[in-house]
Motif scaffolding. Structure first.
Motif, short mmCIF file in Angstrom:
data_model
loop_
_atom_site.label_atom_id
_atom_site.label_comp_id
_atom_site.label_asym_id
_atom_site.label_seq_id
_atom_site.Cartn_x
_atom_site.Cartn_y
_atom_site.Cartn_z
N ALA A 83 12.23 12.22 18.81
CA ALA A 83 13.50 12.17 18.08
C ALA A 83 13.64 10.85 17.32
CB ALA A 83 14.67 12.34 19.05
N VAL A 84 13.25 9.75 17.97
CA VAL A 84 13.31 8.45 17.30
C VAL A 84 12.27 8.38 16.19
CG1 VAL A 84 12.97 5.97 17.59
CG2 VAL A 84 14.25 7.27 19.30
N GLY A 85 11.07 8.88 16.47
CA GLY A 85 10.00 8.83 15.49
C GLY A 85 10.34 9.57 14.22
N ALA A 86 11.08 10.67 14.34
CA ALA A 86 11.45 11.46 13.17
C ALA A 86 12.37 10.68 12.25
CB ALA A 86 12.10 12.76 13.61
N GLN A 87 13.05 9.66 12.79
CA GLN A 87 13.96 8.86 11.97
C GLN A 87 13.24 7.69 11.29
OE1 GLN A 87 17.06 10.07 11.63
NE2 GLN A 87 16.34 11.69 13.00
N ARG A 88 11.99 7.44 11.68
CA ARG A 88 11.25 6.33 11.10
C ARG A 88 10.56 6.78 9.82
NH1 ARG A 88 7.18 4.18 15.34
NH2 ARG A 88 6.84 6.40 15.59
N THR A 89 10.58 5.94 8.82
CA THR A 89 9.99 6.28 7.53
C THR A 89 9.15 5.12 7.02
OG1 THR A 89 11.86 7.70 6.93
CG2 THR A 89 10.47 6.92 5.14
N LEU A 90 7.97 5.44 6.52
CA LEU A 90 7.16 4.47 5.82
C LEU A 90 7.26 4.75 4.32
CD1 LEU A 90 3.96 2.72 6.56
CD2 LEU A 90 3.96 4.08 4.47
N ARG A 91 7.59 3.74 3.54
CA ARG A 91 7.79 3.88 2.10
C ARG A 91 6.51 3.48 1.36
NH1 ARG A 91 12.50 -0.23 1.68
NH2 ARG A 91 10.96 -1.25 3.03
N LEU A 92 5.91 4.43 0.69
CA LEU A 92 4.67 4.20 -0.07
C LEU A 92 5.01 4.10 -1.55
CD1 LEU A 92 1.58 4.07 -0.40
CD2 LEU A 92 1.59 6.58 -0.43
N VAL A 256 -9.50 1.17 -6.06
CA VAL A 256 -8.21 1.63 -5.54
C VAL A 256 -7.96 0.94 -4.20
CG1 VAL A 256 -6.91 3.63 -4.72
CG2 VAL A 256 -8.42 3.85 -6.71
N ARG A 257 -6.76 0.35 -4.06
CA ARG A 257 -6.47 -0.44 -2.86
C ARG A 257 -5.07 -0.16 -2.34
NH1 ARG A 257 -7.12 -6.27 -5.20
NH2 ARG A 257 -6.29 -5.21 -7.03
N LEU A 258 -4.86 -0.49 -1.09
CA LEU A 258 -3.53 -0.57 -0.51
C LEU A 258 -3.18 -2.03 -0.34
CD1 LEU A 258 -3.33 2.10 2.35
CD2 LEU A 258 -2.32 2.23 0.08
N ALA A 259 -1.92 -2.37 -0.63
CA ALA A 259 -1.45 -3.74 -0.44
C ALA A 259 -0.24 -3.73 0.47
CB ALA A 259 -1.10 -4.38 -1.78
N TYR A 260 -0.14 -4.74 1.32
CA TYR A 260 1.02 -4.87 2.21
C TYR A 260 1.22 -6.35 2.52
CZ TYR A 260 -2.62 -5.20 5.80
OH TYR A 260 -3.72 -5.57 6.52
N VAL A 261 2.41 -6.69 2.97
CA VAL A 261 2.74 -8.08 3.30
C VAL A 261 2.42 -8.31 4.78
CG1 VAL A 261 4.55 -9.82 3.41
CG2 VAL A 261 4.53 -8.15 1.54
N PRO A 262 1.48 -9.19 5.10
CA PRO A 262 1.07 -9.37 6.51
C PRO A 262 2.22 -9.72 7.44
CG PRO A 262 -0.47 -10.46 5.02
CD PRO A 262 0.68 -10.02 4.18
N ALA A 263 3.17 -10.52 6.96
CA ALA A 263 4.25 -10.97 7.83
C ALA A 263 5.13 -9.83 8.31
CB ALA A 263 5.10 -12.02 7.12
N THR A 264 5.15 -8.73 7.56
CA THR A 264 6.00 -7.60 7.93
C THR A 264 5.18 -6.38 8.36
OG1 THR A 264 6.10 -6.82 5.62
CG2 THR A 264 7.80 -8.37 6.35
N ALA A 265 3.90 -6.58 8.58
CA ALA A 265 3.01 -5.46 8.90
C ALA A 265 3.10 -5.11 10.38
CB ALA A 265 1.57 -5.78 8.51
N GLY A 266 4.06 -4.27 10.72
CA GLY A 266 4.21 -3.82 12.09
C GLY A 266 3.28 -2.67 12.40
N ALA A 267 3.52 -2.04 13.53
CA ALA A 267 2.65 -0.95 14.00
C ALA A 267 2.63 0.21 13.03
CB ALA A 267 3.10 -0.49 15.38
N ILE A 269 2.93 0.25 9.73
CA ILE A 269 2.06 -0.04 8.59
C ILE A 269 0.59 0.00 9.02
CG2 ILE A 269 1.34 -1.86 6.99
CD1 ILE A 269 4.26 -2.61 6.69
N ARG A 270 0.29 -0.53 10.20
CA ARG A 270 -1.10 -0.50 10.67
C ARG A 270 -1.57 0.93 10.87
NH1 ARG A 270 0.89 -4.84 13.77
NH2 ARG A 270 1.04 -3.55 15.65
N HIS A 271 -0.71 1.79 11.39
CA HIS A 271 -1.08 3.20 11.54
C HIS A 271 -1.34 3.85 10.18
CE1 HIS A 271 -0.81 4.02 15.79
NE2 HIS A 271 0.39 3.47 15.89
N PHE A 272 -0.52 3.50 9.18
CA PHE A 272 -0.71 4.08 7.86
C PHE A 272 -2.02 3.61 7.23
CE2 PHE A 272 -0.28 4.43 3.27
CZ PHE A 272 0.17 5.74 3.15
N VAL A 273 -2.33 2.34 7.38
CA VAL A 273 -3.60 1.82 6.85
C VAL A 273 -4.78 2.53 7.50
CG1 VAL A 273 -5.08 -0.22 6.70
CG2 VAL A 273 -2.64 -0.41 6.16
N ASP A 274 -4.71 2.74 8.81
CA ASP A 274 -5.78 3.45 9.50
C ASP A 274 -5.92 4.88 8.97
OD1 ASP A 274 -6.28 1.25 11.07
OD2 ASP A 274 -5.12 1.97 12.80
#
Length: 280
Positions: A83-92, A256-267, A269-274
């Motif tokens: 239920a909590v996970g469904a409320q989480r969103t990653l913005r690409l 082609v690359r993905l870019a992200y800010v390391p200081a805000t790279a939580g779990a 973002i790491r899952h998305f990169v994987d």
């Protein structure tokens, strides 16, 4: 010592499999670690939950009663996390035309692994959107300045030439990379992957026609203000009657690359990169 979730998961896995070996494999732990975890649970409860012989594992009567409670606790926890996970969103963030099937495969793998969702957000400058925290991850083509953001290379895309159907080049079966600078070149200065910077000094196009996004770029080419060069995904995905895509030989590929800010790279973002690298 209090009862922990690892104790419940270990006990339930052993009961379900009737085997320490198979339960350990499911939980990705060693068999001695699993045995100690079950023994810790029995010591905390001060009851015997399992009887183990050289041939089989048997659940005691107390263990059978405890099993129902343990399964219910783990099940309710799983529902709560979903239920909590469904409320989480990653913005690409992206500027134009996410490649297929990479985008769909990445989103599916990420959502299956996390329960969160992917929201795609078109931005003329996804790197700028990343630094103002408008998106979590930026999909980037070419070699723009990432402003200190971390990057992950995914793959390279081939290039294709684009001309107006009214152009004298429209009947050509192919063009060569070295021919491009001899014609007026339409350049997307914000997120384009080909511009006068693509050739050494002295080999650049005589005339550069600029715009600031993909839609403007496509319409400018269709109006025969110049020719364009773009990753080949555009030939599959664009349906514009005013342009023709022509194979291009000798062109360097587009990174082609993905870019992200390391200081805000939580779990998340790491899952998305994987997921993104796995789908590349």
């Amino acid at each position: 010592m209090d009862v922990e979730l690892r104790h419940l998961r270990a006990f339930v896995a052993v009961v379900h499999h009737r085997s320490y070996t198979r339960a350990a494999a499911e939980l990705s732990v060693t068999q001695p670690v699993l045995s100690r975890t079950v023994q810790q649970l029995e010591a905390i409860l001060q009851v015997r939950l399992l009887e183990r012989s050289t041939r089989h594992v048997r659940v005691t009567s107390v263990g059978q009663q405890f099993l129902g409670h343990a399964e219910r606790i783990l099940g309710e926890l799983g529902q709560a996390l979903s239920a909590v996970g469904a409320q989480r969103t990653l913005r690409l963030g992206f500027s134009w035309l996410l490649p297929d099937p990479w985008a769909q495969n990445t989103a599916a793998a990420f959502e299956n692994a996390t329960g969160a969702t992917v929201t795609v957000m078109r931005r003329d400058d996804p790197v700028a959107a990343l630094h103002r925290a408008d998106v979590d991850v930026a999909f980037v083509r070419g070699d723009p300045d990432l402003g200190g953001a971390a990057e992950v290379h995914l793959f390279d895309e081939d290039r294709v030439a684009v001309v107006s159907t009214r152009s004298s080049l429209a009947d050509r079966q192919r063009l060569d990379w070295e021919e491009i600078p001899t014609w007026p070149l339409v350049v997307n200065t914000v997120s384009g992957t080909t511009g006068d910077w693509s050739w050494p000094d002295g080999e650049r196009s005589v005339e550069i026609v600029t715009c600031t996004n993909y839609d403007e770029w496509l319409e400018t080419v269709a109006a025969d203000r110049g020719i364009g060069v773009v990753p080949v995904v555009a030939a599959r995905r664009s349906n514009h009657s005013g342009v023709r895509f022509i194979p291009l030989t000798g062109a360097p590929p587009v990174p082609v690359r993905l870019a992200y800010v390391p200081a805000t790279a939580g779990a998340l973002i790491r899952h998305f990169v994987d997921a993104a690298t796995g789908a590349a």
